[in-house]
Design a protein around this motif. Structure first.
Motif, PDB file in Angstrom:
ATOM      1  N   ARG A 135       0.826  -1.202   0.000  1.00  0.00           N
ATOM      2  CA  ARG A 135       0.000   0.000   0.000  1.00  0.00           C
ATOM      3  C   ARG A 135       0.863   1.256   0.000  1.00  0.00           C
ATOM      4  O   ARG A 135       0.580   2.221  -0.705  1.00  0.00           O
ATOM      5  CB  ARG A 135      -0.921  -0.015   1.221  1.00  0.00           C
ATOM      6  N   ALA A 138       2.374   1.784  -3.473  1.00  0.00           N
ATOM      7  CA  ALA A 138       1.375   2.264  -4.436  1.00  0.00           C
ATOM      8  C   ALA A 138       1.048   3.735  -4.205  1.00  0.00           C
ATOM      9  O   ALA A 138       0.944   4.529  -5.167  1.00  0.00           O
ATOM     10  CB  ALA A 138       0.107   1.418  -4.332  1.00  0.00           C
ATOM     11  N   LEU A 139       0.912   4.130  -2.947  1.00  0.00           N
ATOM     12  CA  LEU A 139       0.604   5.530  -2.645  1.00  0.00           C
ATOM     13  C   LEU A 139       1.769   6.447  -3.007  1.00  0.00           C
ATOM     14  O   LEU A 139       1.565   7.579  -3.461  1.00  0.00           O
ATOM     15  CB  LEU A 139       0.249   5.680  -1.161  1.00  0.00           C
ATOM     16  N   TYR A 140       2.980   5.964  -2.813  1.00  0.00           N
ATOM     17  CA  TYR A 140       4.159   6.758  -3.159  1.00  0.00           C
ATOM     18  C   TYR A 140       4.193   7.045  -4.658  1.00  0.00           C
ATOM     19  O   TYR A 140       4.384   8.196  -5.084  1.00  0.00           O
ATOM     20  CB  TYR A 140       5.417   6.016  -2.720  1.00  0.00           C
ATOM     21  N   PHE A 141       3.987   6.018  -5.476  1.00  0.00           N
ATOM     22  CA  PHE A 141       4.006   6.225  -6.922  1.00  0.00           C
ATOM     23  C   PHE A 141       2.785   7.016  -7.384  1.00  0.00           C
ATOM     24  O   PHE A 141       2.861   7.756  -8.366  1.00  0.00           O
ATOM     25  CB  PHE A 141       4.104   4.885  -7.649  1.00  0.00           C
ATOM     26  N   LEU A 142       1.668   6.857  -6.697  1.00  0.00           N
ATOM     27  CA  LEU A 142       0.504   7.677  -7.008  1.00  0.00           C
ATOM     28  C   LEU A 142       0.803   9.143  -6.778  1.00  0.00           C
ATOM     29  O   LEU A 142       0.439  10.007  -7.601  1.00  0.00           O
ATOM     30  CB  LEU A 142      -0.686   7.239  -6.149  1.00  0.00           C
ATOM     31  N   LEU A 143       1.488   9.457  -5.693  1.00  0.00           N
ATOM     32  CA  LEU A 143       1.824  10.852  -5.402  1.00  0.00           C
ATOM     33  C   LEU A 143       2.821  11.393  -6.424  1.00  0.00           C
ATOM     34  O   LEU A 143       2.735  12.566  -6.815  1.00  0.00           O
ATOM     35  CB  LEU A 143       2.391  10.964  -3.990  1.00  0.00           C
ATOM     36  N   ALA A 145       2.956  10.471  -9.586  1.00  0.00           N
ATOM     37  CA  ALA A 145       2.157  10.725 -10.782  1.00  0.00           C
ATOM     38  C   ALA A 145       1.328  11.999 -10.633  1.00  0.00           C
ATOM     39  O   ALA A 145       1.261  12.831 -11.562  1.00  0.00           O
ATOM     40  CB  ALA A 145       1.245   9.533 -11.067  1.00  0.00           C
ATOM     41  N   LEU A 146       0.700  12.178  -9.469  1.00  0.00           N
ATOM     42  CA  LEU A 146      -0.072  13.399  -9.228  1.00  0.00           C
ATOM     43  C   LEU A 146       0.810  14.637  -9.293  1.00  0.00           C
ATOM     44  O   LEU A 146       0.430  15.660  -9.877  1.00  0.00           O
ATOM     45  CB  LEU A 146      -0.759  13.320  -7.861  1.00  0.00           C
ATOM     46  N   LEU A 189      -4.474  11.920   1.310  1.00  0.00           N
ATOM     47  CA  LEU A 189      -3.754  10.652   1.274  1.00  0.00           C
ATOM     48  C   LEU A 189      -3.367  10.237   2.698  1.00  0.00           C
ATOM     49  O   LEU A 189      -3.008  11.073   3.523  1.00  0.00           O
ATOM     50  CB  LEU A 189      -2.497  10.777   0.414  1.00  0.00           C
TER      51      LEU A 189
END
Length: 255
Positions: A135, A138-143, A145-146, A189
């Motif tokens: 988790r 995934a959140l790190y790469f989501l941030l 990308a954002l 987040l």
């Protein structure tokens, strides 16, 4: 930018990423390995598996393994940044290739390194719950990308505002919008605080700052090397400089 030799820029970007990776490896080895060793020592103190044999020795991990990972990352990121340079060249006003390479590197350092670090800083061994690693990743790469998407949107927003507000006011408005959007992302987040009880705070922050220093040195080195390479590739040499270079070459050959 059809006249831009994309293949030549891609090769130079990967070469610059490789050389920047050498600098980043030096920083990682000198600054990052001591807190890693301290974290491993803390982990082993509370572990009951002292007799297990390592598949890869710590010496190999801290040298060849570390170098391979950083150099491959540098080459990959250098190629991606070179493609971004192809798109950005000529779109920031009258600034030249070297300055454009510097802006690309600065933007990447902020969006890919600093922004994610402030929310999800790196953790050394013994820190972090293994059950949440998927988790957290995934959140790190989501941030990331954002952050990249919001940065691109801020640039487009600023360029559209520039004719009405002027370059300075448009830039301020675009940066403010980016900061607000990132702040909202931080707020929504989830956060993680999974340092085990008794883990030395100094070791944790030494590792995190070293991790940030490695990333920043990678992008700083890339910007300097790539800027030099694209300047030589894309900026025509002045006649006087060309003649001086030819005379120097002939004199050297005569000796």
């Amino acid at each position: 930018m059809n006249s831009v030799p994309v293949r030549a820029l891609l090769v130079r970007g990967m070469l610059a990423g490789l050389l920047a990776g050498v600098l980043a490896f030096a920083v990682a080895y000198l600054l990052g390995e001591p807190p890693v060793d301290a974290a491993i020592a803390f982990e082993e103190q509370g572990s009951h598996s002292h007799g297990e044999e390592e598949l890869v020795s710590r010496a190999v991990q801290s040298t060849a393994g570390l170098a391979t990972g950083i150099l491959l990352t540098g080459v990959a990121l250098g190629g991606i940044a070179a493609l971004a340079f192809c798109v950005a060249l000529g779109r920031f006003g009258r600034i030249g290739p070297r300055a454009t390479a510097g802006l690309i590197s600065l933007g990447a350092a902020l969006t890919v390194c600093v922004v994610p670090f402030l929310k999800y800083p790196a953790n050394p061994p013994a820190v972090g719950d293994p059950g949440t690693i998927g988790r957290r990743t995934a959140l790190y790469f989501l941030l990331i990308a954002l952050s990249v998407l919001l940065a691109v949107a801020a640039v487009i927003f600023g360029k559209r505002l520039a004719p009405r507000l002027g370059n300075w006011n448009a830039t301020v408005a675009a940066v403010a919008g980016f900061v607000v959007a990132i702040g909202l992302a931080y707020a929504f987040l989830p956060s993680f605080n999974e340092a085990p009880e008794g883990f030395p705070a100094a070791v944790l922050w030494q590792f995190r700052l070293a991790s940030l220093a490695v990333q920043l040195s990678l992008w700083a080195g890339f910007g300097l090397v790539f800027g030099h390479l694209v300047e030589r590739l894309l900026v025509p040499q002045r006649p006087g400089e060309a003649n001086a270079g030819a005379e120097t070459h002939r004199a050297a050959a005569a000796h």
